[in-house]
Motif scaffolding. Structure first.
Motif, PDB file in Angstrom:
ATOM      1  N   GLY A 184      -3.457  -6.125   6.950  1.00 44.70           N
ATOM      2  CA  GLY A 184      -2.701  -5.262   6.056  1.00 44.70           C
ATOM      3  C   GLY A 184      -3.150  -3.841   6.292  1.00 44.70           C
ATOM      4  N   VAL A 185      -2.972  -3.002   5.309  1.00 41.75           N
ATOM      5  CA  VAL A 185      -3.448  -1.617   5.405  1.00 41.75           C
ATOM      6  C   VAL A 185      -4.902  -1.603   4.952  1.00 41.75           C
ATOM      7  CG1 VAL A 185      -3.097   0.757   4.646  1.00 41.75           C
ATOM      8  CG2 VAL A 185      -1.129  -0.770   4.924  1.00 41.75           C
ATOM      9  N   MET A 186      -5.747  -1.003   5.782  1.00 40.27           N
ATOM     10  CA  MET A 186      -7.176  -0.976   5.502  1.00 40.27           C
ATOM     11  C   MET A 186      -7.586   0.387   4.952  1.00 40.27           C
ATOM     12  SD  MET A 186      -7.737  -4.057   6.529  1.00 40.27           S
ATOM     13  CE  MET A 186      -9.527  -4.245   6.624  1.00 40.27           C
ATOM     14  N   LYS A 198      -9.344  -4.242   2.929  1.00 47.74           N
ATOM     15  CA  LYS A 198      -7.886  -4.341   2.871  1.00 47.74           C
ATOM     16  C   LYS A 198      -7.400  -3.871   1.506  1.00 47.74           C
ATOM     17  CE  LYS A 198      -5.746  -8.244   2.070  1.00 47.74           C
ATOM     18  NZ  LYS A 198      -4.823  -7.897   0.946  1.00 47.74           N
ATOM     19  N   LEU A 199      -6.321  -3.079   1.528  1.00 49.16           N
ATOM     20  CA  LEU A 199      -5.701  -2.641   0.284  1.00 49.16           C
ATOM     21  C   LEU A 199      -4.662  -3.668  -0.150  1.00 49.16           C
ATOM     22  CD1 LEU A 199      -5.052   1.125   1.141  1.00 49.16           C
ATOM     23  CD2 LEU A 199      -7.109   0.090   0.144  1.00 49.16           C
ATOM     24  N   ASP A 200      -4.692  -4.033  -1.419  1.00 45.53           N
ATOM     25  CA  ASP A 200      -3.685  -4.965  -1.934  1.00 45.53           C
ATOM     26  C   ASP A 200      -2.326  -4.283  -2.030  1.00 45.53           C
ATOM     27  OD1 ASP A 200      -5.519  -7.037  -2.195  1.00 45.53           O
ATOM     28  OD2 ASP A 200      -6.094  -6.405  -4.219  1.00 45.53           O
ATOM     29  N   LYS A 201      -2.334  -2.983  -2.386  1.00 47.34           N
ATOM     30  CA  LYS A 201      -1.085  -2.238  -2.536  1.00 47.34           C
ATOM     31  C   LYS A 201      -1.277  -0.825  -2.009  1.00 47.34           C
ATOM     32  CE  LYS A 201       0.511  -4.681  -6.696  1.00 47.34           C
ATOM     33  NZ  LYS A 201       0.982  -4.528  -8.099  1.00 47.34           N
ATOM     34  N   ILE A 202      -0.174  -0.243  -1.570  1.00 53.49           N
ATOM     35  CA  ILE A 202      -0.166   1.161  -1.177  1.00 53.49           C
ATOM     36  C   ILE A 202       1.237   1.703  -1.450  1.00 53.49           C
ATOM     37  CG2 ILE A 202       0.463   0.695   1.237  1.00 53.49           C
ATOM     38  CD1 ILE A 202      -1.364   3.070   1.998  1.00 53.49           C
ATOM     39  N   SER A 203       1.336   2.934  -1.944  1.00 56.74           N
ATOM     40  CA  SER A 203       2.646   3.490  -2.255  1.00 56.74           C
ATOM     41  C   SER A 203       3.371   3.895  -0.980  1.00 56.74           C
ATOM     42  CB  SER A 203       2.512   4.707  -3.171  1.00 56.74           C
ATOM     43  OG  SER A 203       1.992   5.817  -2.448  1.00 56.74           O
ATOM     44  N   SER A 243       4.338 -16.026   3.864  1.00 55.50           N
ATOM     45  CA  SER A 243       4.188 -15.918   2.410  1.00 55.50           C
ATOM     46  C   SER A 243       2.810 -15.393   1.999  1.00 55.50           C
ATOM     47  CB  SER A 243       4.431 -17.273   1.745  1.00 55.50           C
ATOM     48  OG  SER A 243       3.458 -18.217   2.154  1.00 55.50           O
ATOM     49  N   GLU A 244       1.923 -15.117   2.941  1.00 54.23           N
ATOM     50  CA  GLU A 244       0.604 -14.610   2.582  1.00 54.23           C
ATOM     51  C   GLU A 244       0.718 -13.210   1.984  1.00 54.23           C
ATOM     52  OE1 GLU A 244      -2.215 -12.903   5.459  1.00 54.23           O
ATOM     53  OE2 GLU A 244      -0.980 -13.849   6.999  1.00 54.23           O
ATOM     54  N   ASP A 245      -0.358 -12.773   1.330  1.00 50.11           N
ATOM     55  CA  ASP A 245      -0.292 -11.542   0.552  1.00 50.11           C
ATOM     56  C   ASP A 245      -0.240 -10.274   1.398  1.00 50.11           C
ATOM     57  OD1 ASP A 245      -0.255 -12.946  -1.809  1.00 50.11           O
ATOM     58  OD2 ASP A 245      -2.433 -12.937  -2.025  1.00 50.11           O
ATOM     59  N   GLY A 246      -1.206 -10.051   2.262  1.00 49.88           N
ATOM     60  CA  GLY A 246      -1.245  -8.821   3.031  1.00 49.88           C
ATOM     61  C   GLY A 246      -1.368  -7.611   2.132  1.00 49.88           C
ATOM     62  N   THR A 247      -0.734  -6.508   2.538  1.00 50.27           N
ATOM     63  CA  THR A 247      -0.687  -5.287   1.721  1.00 50.27           C
ATOM     64  C   THR A 247       0.749  -5.020   1.314  1.00 50.27           C
ATOM     65  OG1 THR A 247      -2.615  -4.285   2.793  1.00 50.27           O
ATOM     66  CG2 THR A 247      -1.101  -2.797   1.646  1.00 50.27           C
ATOM     67  N   GLU A 248       0.981  -4.901   0.011  1.00 53.28           N
ATOM     68  CA  GLU A 248       2.317  -4.616  -0.499  1.00 53.28           C
ATOM     69  C   GLU A 248       2.578  -3.115  -0.472  1.00 53.28           C
ATOM     70  OE1 GLU A 248       4.882  -5.132  -4.652  1.00 53.28           O
ATOM     71  OE2 GLU A 248       2.804  -5.843  -4.519  1.00 53.28           O
ATOM     72  N   ILE A 249       3.746  -2.720   0.010  1.00 49.69           N
ATOM     73  CA  ILE A 249       4.159  -1.310   0.003  1.00 49.69           C
ATOM     74  C   ILE A 249       5.010  -1.102  -1.247  1.00 49.69           C
ATOM     75  CG2 ILE A 249       5.333   0.521   1.257  1.00 49.69           C
ATOM     76  CD1 ILE A 249       4.839  -1.060   3.819  1.00 49.69           C
ATOM     77  N   VAL A 250       4.515  -0.275  -2.155  1.00 47.93           N
ATOM     78  CA  VAL A 250       5.087  -0.173  -3.496  1.00 47.93           C
ATOM     79  C   VAL A 250       5.951   1.073  -3.634  1.00 47.93           C
ATOM     80  CG1 VAL A 250       4.546  -0.026  -5.950  1.00 47.93           C
ATOM     81  CG2 VAL A 250       3.082  -1.358  -4.433  1.00 47.93           C
ATOM     82  N   GLY A 251       7.102   0.897  -4.270  1.00 49.31           N
ATOM     83  CA  GLY A 251       7.925   2.029  -4.655  1.00 49.31           C
ATOM     84  C   GLY A 251       9.007   2.358  -3.653  1.00 49.31           C
ATOM     85  N   PRO A 252       9.967   3.168  -4.075  1.00 48.14           N
ATOM     86  CA  PRO A 252      11.053   3.579  -3.191  1.00 48.14           C
ATOM     87  C   PRO A 252      10.680   4.811  -2.400  1.00 48.14           C
ATOM     88  CG  PRO A 252      11.442   4.449  -5.364  1.00 48.14           C
ATOM     89  CD  PRO A 252      10.157   3.648  -5.445  1.00 48.14           C
ATOM     90  N   PHE A 253      11.488   5.087  -1.419  1.00 47.13           N
ATOM     91  CA  PHE A 253      11.358   6.330  -0.678  1.00 47.13           C
ATOM     92  C   PHE A 253      11.992   7.443  -1.499  1.00 47.13           C
ATOM     93  CE2 PHE A 253      13.654   9.312   2.095  1.00 47.13           C
ATOM     94  CZ  PHE A 253      12.575   9.926   2.690  1.00 47.13           C
TER      95      PHE A 253
END
Length: 405
Positions: A184-186, A198-203, A243-253
């Motif tokens: 994911g994103v580190m 690893k980041l769980d979420k990033i905007s 289906s694994e978690d990875g890093t979620e990209i949150v929010g719209p552009f």
């Protein structure tokens, strides 16, 4: 029924075993009742190898059309292999390349750095939905497009990410999954710092800035097409599980926030400190910024030369900053003197396109020069340029510079 766009980068389909694992992960989600569109890059290193062959055999004697057609062979091969492997696992699949009548990605005629024709592509993409309704898994080439003349075009490096997010937009997908060679994103490059987390979420905005400044996880322009209701994540191919978690990209552009010209509404003052060889002395900058920070004085900009440091602070705090830094100069043997300058205006221009726009600094400075506006200071990053001009020229400079974006 949930619709997923799954994009596999070159590393994640780097050999036969990886391709089979990728195909199995797609089939597994299909068997859960999901519709899936697959986007694939060229198999690992293929594009680089093509470029080396072209350089060694043709050098500069290659046309843009020839270059695009040769480079397209990487993705053309990937879709055929991936689609075949999916069918070998018992699910009907169809590969779609720019020669296929169902091809959805339409572009302008800028062959090697094409821009999407959004309206035409949205219309063409609806044909893909017909395949999905028939229980077929479409496998599409990333990176490639087709112009109005029917010629193959390319979207530039990282173009497969653009393809995935754009198709997600066109097809109203529920999720875009970027399958790559990291978890994911580190927090930083794990090859440089082993303790990277690893980041769980990033905007979206954070991801765009990170990608713009060199992170290779995702192409920054791809996020232009992330719709608010589309989930997105980055996962590692090694687990073979979409289906694994990875890093979620949150929010719209936030499209309107991406290109902005802002005139700071209050005057800025310059405090300049001089001292021979001051930058050779460890801790001078730290002491300067700490002195102001401890007194709640924000620094809007800082520039350093061999024998001077210039700081930019809000004018209403400038006298306080001036006295604080004077005390520092007196106490520090490496510093000689300081001065408080006149009022100046601060203009900030931001755009993700700056990093790929040759001559952007001259585009900014030329209209100011032509209108006899003196630049007190200028600083830049990969996505922003900050210009300081005399206060009385601020509004005129703003009117000139806002036309650039």
């Amino acid at each position: 029924m949930e619709l997923i766009i799954a994009k596999f980068g070159g590393t994640s389909i780097g050999d036969g075993k990886k391709i089979k694992k990728a195909a199995q992960s797609v089939v597994n989600e299909y068997m859960k009742g999901k519709k899936i569109v697959v986007v694939v890059s060229a198999i690992n290193k293929t594009t680089d190898e093509f470029l080396k062959i072209i350089e060694d055999s043709l050098g500069s004697n290659v046309s843009d059309k020839q270059m695009a057609e040769i480079l397209s062979m990487g993705e053309m091969t990937s879709v055929r292999v991936m689609s075949s492997v999916i069918e070998s696992l018992g699910v009907k699949s169809e590969y779609i390349d720019p020669y296929n009548e169902l091809w959805p990605v339409q572009t302008n005629n800028n062959i090697l750095d094409a821009e999407l024709d959004i309206e035409e592509s949205e219309t063409k993409s609806q044909e893909i939905l017909k395949l999905l309704h028939q229980g077929v898994i479409p496998v599409l080439c990333g990176f490639l497009g087709k112009d109005s003349d029917g010629e193959i075009t390319t979207l530039g490096r990282g173009g497969s990410d653009i393809t995935a997010f754009f198709l997600g937009h066109c097809l109203n997908a529920d999720e875009v999954i970027i399958v790559t060679d990291v978890n994911g994103v580190m927090s930083t490059d794990p090859n440089k710092i082993q303790d990277a987390k690893k980041l769980d979420k990033i905007s979206v905005e954070e991801m765009r800035d990170l990608a713009t400044h060199g992170a290779q996880v995702l192409h920054p322009h791809a996020l232009k097409y992330k719709d608010p209701l589309i989930n997105a994540k980055i996962i590692n191919y090694k687990n073979g599980d979409l289906s694994e978690d990875g890093t979620e990209i949150v929010g719209p552009f936030e499209g309107e926030m991406m290109k902005t010209t802002i005139l700071y509404p209050e005057p800025i003052s310059v405090v300049a400190i001089v001292g021979k060889g001051m930058l050779k002395k460890t801790g001078i900058l730290s002491r300067l910024t700490t002195t102001l920070a401890e007194n709640d004085i924000n620094i809007f900009g800082i520039s350093a030369g061999q024998n001077s440091v210039t700081t930019f602070v809000n004018k209403k705090y400038s006298m306080e900053a001036y006295h604080l830094l004077h005390d520092m100069v007196v106490d520090c043997g490496e510093l000689s003197s300081l001065s408080l300058g006149k009022e100046i205006a601060m203009l900030t221009l931001e755009s993700p396109d700056f990093i790929e726009t040759p001559g952007i600094i001259s585009d900014i400075t030329d209209p100011l020069r032509d209108n006899n506006i003196n630049i007190v200071e200028i600083s830049s990053s990969q996505t922003a340029v900050v210009v300081f001009v005399e206060w009385e020229d601020g509004k005129k400079a703003y009117e000139l510079l806002k036309e650039i974006l």
